[in-house]
Motif scaffolding. Structure first.
Motif, PDB file in Angstrom:
ATOM      1  N   ARG A 163      -5.388   1.994  -1.377  1.00 11.47           N
ATOM      2  CA  ARG A 163      -5.142   0.867  -2.283  1.00 11.47           C
ATOM      3  C   ARG A 163      -3.705   0.877  -2.801  1.00 11.47           C
ATOM      4  O   ARG A 163      -3.046  -0.175  -2.873  1.00 11.47           O
ATOM      5  CB  ARG A 163      -6.122   0.916  -3.453  1.00 11.47           C
ATOM      6  CG  ARG A 163      -7.578   0.702  -3.086  1.00 11.47           C
ATOM      7  CD  ARG A 163      -8.451   0.640  -4.337  1.00 11.47           C
ATOM      8  NE  ARG A 163      -9.848   0.497  -4.012  1.00 11.47           N
ATOM      9  CZ  ARG A 163     -10.725   1.511  -3.946  1.00 11.47           C
ATOM     10  NH1 ARG A 163     -10.307   2.758  -4.219  1.00 11.47           N
ATOM     11  NH2 ARG A 163     -11.989   1.302  -3.633  1.00 11.47           N
ATOM     12  N   ALA A 164      -3.226   2.043  -3.152  1.00 14.65           N
ATOM     13  CA  ALA A 164      -1.862   2.145  -3.682  1.00 14.65           C
ATOM     14  C   ALA A 164      -0.833   1.711  -2.649  1.00 14.65           C
ATOM     15  O   ALA A 164       0.143   1.020  -2.958  1.00 14.65           O
ATOM     16  CB  ALA A 164      -1.592   3.572  -4.159  1.00 14.65           C
ATOM     17  N   GLU A 165      -1.051   2.096  -1.386  1.00 16.90           N
ATOM     18  CA  GLU A 165      -0.114   1.713  -0.332  1.00 16.90           C
ATOM     19  C   GLU A 165      -0.183   0.214  -0.056  1.00 16.90           C
ATOM     20  O   GLU A 165       0.851  -0.427   0.180  1.00 16.90           O
ATOM     21  CB  GLU A 165      -0.403   2.500   0.941  1.00 16.90           C
ATOM     22  CG  GLU A 165       0.594   2.267   2.061  1.00 16.90           C
ATOM     23  CD  GLU A 165       1.978   2.824   1.789  1.00 16.90           C
ATOM     24  OE1 GLU A 165       2.899   2.570   2.592  1.00 16.90           O
ATOM     25  OE2 GLU A 165       2.152   3.548   0.765  1.00 16.90           O
ATOM     26  N   ALA A 166      -1.379  -0.347  -0.090  1.00 19.96           N
ATOM     27  CA  ALA A 166      -1.515  -1.793   0.098  1.00 19.96           C
ATOM     28  C   ALA A 166      -0.774  -2.549  -0.994  1.00 19.96           C
ATOM     29  O   ALA A 166      -0.074  -3.531  -0.735  1.00 19.96           O
ATOM     30  CB  ALA A 166      -2.992  -2.187   0.110  1.00 19.96           C
ATOM     31  N   ALA A 167      -0.922  -2.088  -2.234  1.00 16.23           N
ATOM     32  CA  ALA A 167      -0.231  -2.736  -3.354  1.00 16.23           C
ATOM     33  C   ALA A 167       1.284  -2.594  -3.222  1.00 16.23           C
ATOM     34  O   ALA A 167       2.040  -3.514  -3.553  1.00 16.23           O
ATOM     35  CB  ALA A 167      -0.709  -2.139  -4.675  1.00 16.23           C
ATOM     36  N   ARG A 168       1.737  -1.442  -2.718  1.00 17.60           N
ATOM     37  CA  ARG A 168       3.173  -1.235  -2.549  1.00 17.60           C
ATOM     38  C   ARG A 168       3.750  -2.157  -1.475  1.00 17.60           C
ATOM     39  O   ARG A 168       4.872  -2.660  -1.610  1.00 17.60           O
ATOM     40  CB  ARG A 168       3.441   0.232  -2.177  1.00 17.60           C
ATOM     41  CG  ARG A 168       4.919   0.608  -2.137  1.00 17.60           C
ATOM     42  CD  ARG A 168       5.128   2.016  -1.598  1.00 17.60           C
ATOM     43  NE  ARG A 168       4.853   2.110  -0.171  1.00 17.60           N
ATOM     44  CZ  ARG A 168       5.733   1.767   0.767  1.00 17.60           C
ATOM     45  NH1 ARG A 168       6.931   1.283   0.429  1.00 17.60           N
ATOM     46  NH2 ARG A 168       5.419   1.895   2.040  1.00 17.60           N
ATOM     47  N   ARG A 199       2.894 -10.544  -2.120  1.00 13.69           N
ATOM     48  CA  ARG A 199       2.317 -11.688  -2.807  1.00 13.69           C
ATOM     49  C   ARG A 199       0.942 -11.316  -3.356  1.00 13.69           C
ATOM     50  O   ARG A 199       0.311 -10.381  -2.900  1.00 13.69           O
ATOM     51  CB  ARG A 199       2.176 -12.880  -1.859  1.00 13.69           C
ATOM     52  CG  ARG A 199       3.497 -13.409  -1.331  1.00 13.69           C
ATOM     53  CD  ARG A 199       3.262 -14.653  -0.499  1.00 13.69           C
ATOM     54  NE  ARG A 199       4.510 -15.220  -0.019  1.00 13.69           N
ATOM     55  CZ  ARG A 199       4.606 -16.373   0.626  1.00 13.69           C
ATOM     56  NH1 ARG A 199       3.519 -17.078   0.865  1.00 13.69           N
ATOM     57  NH2 ARG A 199       5.772 -16.831   1.029  1.00 13.69           N
ATOM     58  N   GLY A 200       0.488 -12.111  -4.313  1.00 19.11           N
ATOM     59  CA  GLY A 200      -0.846 -11.886  -4.870  1.00 19.11           C
ATOM     60  C   GLY A 200      -0.824 -10.935  -6.047  1.00 19.11           C
ATOM     61  O   GLY A 200       0.137 -10.190  -6.267  1.00 19.11           O
ATOM     62  N   ARG A 201      -1.903 -10.960  -6.786  1.00 17.39           N
ATOM     63  CA  ARG A 201      -2.049 -10.120  -7.975  1.00 17.39           C
ATOM     64  C   ARG A 201      -3.266  -9.214  -7.838  1.00 17.39           C
ATOM     65  O   ARG A 201      -4.191  -9.517  -7.104  1.00 17.39           O
ATOM     66  CB  ARG A 201      -2.201 -11.002  -9.214  1.00 17.39           C
ATOM     67  CG  ARG A 201      -1.001 -11.912  -9.466  1.00 17.39           C
ATOM     68  CD  ARG A 201      -1.249 -12.842 -10.640  1.00 17.39           C
ATOM     69  NE  ARG A 201      -0.106 -13.712 -10.902  1.00 17.39           N
ATOM     70  CZ  ARG A 201      -0.099 -14.692 -11.807  1.00 17.39           C
ATOM     71  NH1 ARG A 201      -1.195 -14.926 -12.515  1.00 17.39           N
ATOM     72  NH2 ARG A 201       0.974 -15.424 -11.966  1.00 17.39           N
ATOM     73  N   ASP A 202      -3.264  -8.140  -8.600  1.00 17.95           N
ATOM     74  CA  ASP A 202      -4.373  -7.181  -8.624  1.00 17.95           C
ATOM     75  C   ASP A 202      -4.816  -6.811  -7.217  1.00 17.95           C
ATOM     76  O   ASP A 202      -5.995  -6.873  -6.876  1.00 17.95           O
ATOM     77  CB  ASP A 202      -5.554  -7.748  -9.423  1.00 17.95           C
ATOM     78  CG  ASP A 202      -6.647  -6.706  -9.640  1.00 17.95           C
ATOM     79  OD1 ASP A 202      -6.325  -5.498  -9.636  1.00 17.95           O
ATOM     80  OD2 ASP A 202      -7.825  -7.089  -9.781  1.00 17.95           O
ATOM     81  N   ILE A 232      -9.720  -4.529  -3.287  1.00  9.64           N
ATOM     82  CA  ILE A 232     -10.082  -3.743  -2.097  1.00  9.64           C
ATOM     83  C   ILE A 232     -11.254  -2.827  -2.429  1.00  9.64           C
ATOM     84  O   ILE A 232     -11.190  -2.033  -3.369  1.00  9.64           O
ATOM     85  CB  ILE A 232      -8.876  -2.907  -1.622  1.00  9.64           C
ATOM     86  CG1 ILE A 232      -7.699  -3.820  -1.280  1.00  9.64           C
ATOM     87  CG2 ILE A 232      -9.267  -2.067  -0.413  1.00  9.64           C
ATOM     88  CD1 ILE A 232      -6.410  -3.067  -1.008  1.00  9.64           C
ATOM     89  N   GLY A 233     -12.318  -2.932  -1.661  1.00  9.63           N
ATOM     90  CA  GLY A 233     -13.480  -2.079  -1.881  1.00  9.63           C
ATOM     91  C   GLY A 233     -14.188  -1.767  -0.580  1.00  9.63           C
ATOM     92  O   GLY A 233     -13.937  -2.384   0.458  1.00  9.63           O
TER      93      GLY A 233
END
Length: 394
Positions: free
Chosen positions: A346-351, A355-358, A363-364
């Motif tokens: 999840r952290a790598e995806a957010a990094r 675009r997009g928030r949260d 991701i689950g």
């Protein structure tokens, strides 16, 4: 003879009314599925249908073996007890058959998506004829020991790789190319038979019985022996021309790794993050479970291997999220077996996402459970039944 009503494409009062009745029956089934069980009054509130209509429809659906009455419920005001209805789990079922690399898994699934019984057939012959023959014999024996084929509404067959209609265009682990799977299965399984690509079938299952019950759009990402994705927009699975949508296996997530892919490039997602890639990097382990167990026992090299895999998948998800911006990303396959590394993913995806928030919160992991393979395989047929339940009476 009513010539007008026999003309194809003409909408008459009769077929319009029948269409509305079938749509209303589907609404009743969906209301009961969502609630677990519901009184007729509650169904009327949930669907907006009149009480007499709900009474007639529930009677028809019970006659078809799709609904059943539950135990009486005492209302809070101590008035007359209500008799709720629920999805009937035994009279009508669907057969799910998943063809994997090592085995074919088959089982019976209730109309509420719950697995009832299942078994696995280890493969002896990976040819299309060998696997189809083994599956047909296995299904016959399995049904003979589980009440026969009389209550089976249809059979869903799922398989990984690239599937277009009933043809397996490509399944590299099995070595299949342009295999007419549906034609090979014709007449050998209880019909109707639906053949679907495994990841799209899993997305269908999530729509009806999992994360999709609360989301109109999602991306199902499967990372296991095969690597693929299914894109769901407005509750519709996008297949695209030739049913080729969802191919994330050759996203370059680690070109610097030097790991060669069969496509000729380096660092493709399938080359660095598939189950096969993990097992090869682990020294040729035969299965993923020993690798995970070793990591949990303190083997730092195995921990690093699983963490790196999660990071590679997270990089791919960053691209997927930027492109589709789904409400949910649902993970399935071997990558979710080591759930302790999903935070790294999840952290790598957010990094990586721009675009997009949260991003992390969307991701689950799939919650379909131990029977996920057969539930997913059965899901397209279950969706047909739930969408047009009165078709069972035809």
């Amino acid at each position: 003879m009513d010539l007008e009503s026999d003309r194809i494409g003409v909408v008459t009062s009769g077929n319009r009314a029948e269409g509305m009745r079938r749509a209303n029956a589907s609404a009743v089934m969906r209301a009961v599925l969502g609630a677990g069980q519901a009184s007729r009054a509650e169904i009327a509130r949930r669907t907006g249908l009149s009480a007499p209509s709900v009474t007639k429809l529930t009677a028809s659906l019970m006659e078809a073996g799709l609904l059943a009455e539950g135990g009486a419920q005492q209302p809070a005001d101590l008035g007359r007890p209500s008799i709720p209805v629920r999805i009937e789990r035994s009279r009508r079922v669907v057969l799910g058959v998943h063809i994997g690399l090592m085995r074919t898994t088959l089982g019976l699934v209730a109309l509420d998506g719950g697995p009832l019984a299942q078994t696995a057939l280890p493969h002896k012959d990976l040819s299309p004829e060998g696997i189809v023959g083994q599956a047909a014999e296995g299904v016959a024996a399995f049904l003979a020991g589980n009440g026969g084929a009389g209550r089976v509404l249809g059979c869903g067959v799922s398989i990984g790789g690239w599937v277009d209609g009933g043809t397996v265009v490509e399944h590299r682990p099995l070595g299949w190319t342009d295999v007419p799977l549906r034609a090979l299965l014709d007449g050998r399984l209880p019909g109707p038979v639906r053949v679907e690509q495994h990841v799209r079938a899993t997305a269908e299952a999530e729509l009806w019985f999992g994360a999709g019950r609360e989301a109109d759009d999602l991306v199902l990402v499967f990372v296991g022996q095969v690597v693929d994705a299914a894109i769901v927009l407005n509750r519709k699975i996008h297949s695209g021309p030739g049913s080729a949508a969802g191919g994330i296996d050759h996203l370059q997530v680690a070109p610097e790794s030097g790991v060669e892919c069969g496509c000729g490039r380096t660092g493709c997602l399938i080359a660095v993050a598939s189950d096969a890639a993990v097992l090869a990097a682990a020294g040729g382990e035969p299965a993923l479970e020993p690798v995970i167990a070793a990591a949990r026992d303190g083997r730092e090299d195995m921990r690093a291997l699983l963490r790196d895999r999660a990071v590679m998948v997270g990089r791919a998800l960053g691209t997927v999220i930027d492109l589709v911006n789904p409400s949910r990303v649902v993970l399935a396959g071997g990558v979710v077996q080591a759930e302790e590394y999903l935070d790294d993913l999840r952290a790598e995806a957010a990094r990586c996402a721009r675009r997009g928030r949260d991003v992390e919160g969307r991701i689950g992991a799939t919650a379909l459970g131990a029977g996920a393979l057969v539930v997913a395989a059965a899901a397209p047929v279950l969706a047909d039944v739930l969408t047009d339940p009165l078709g069972v009476l035809a």
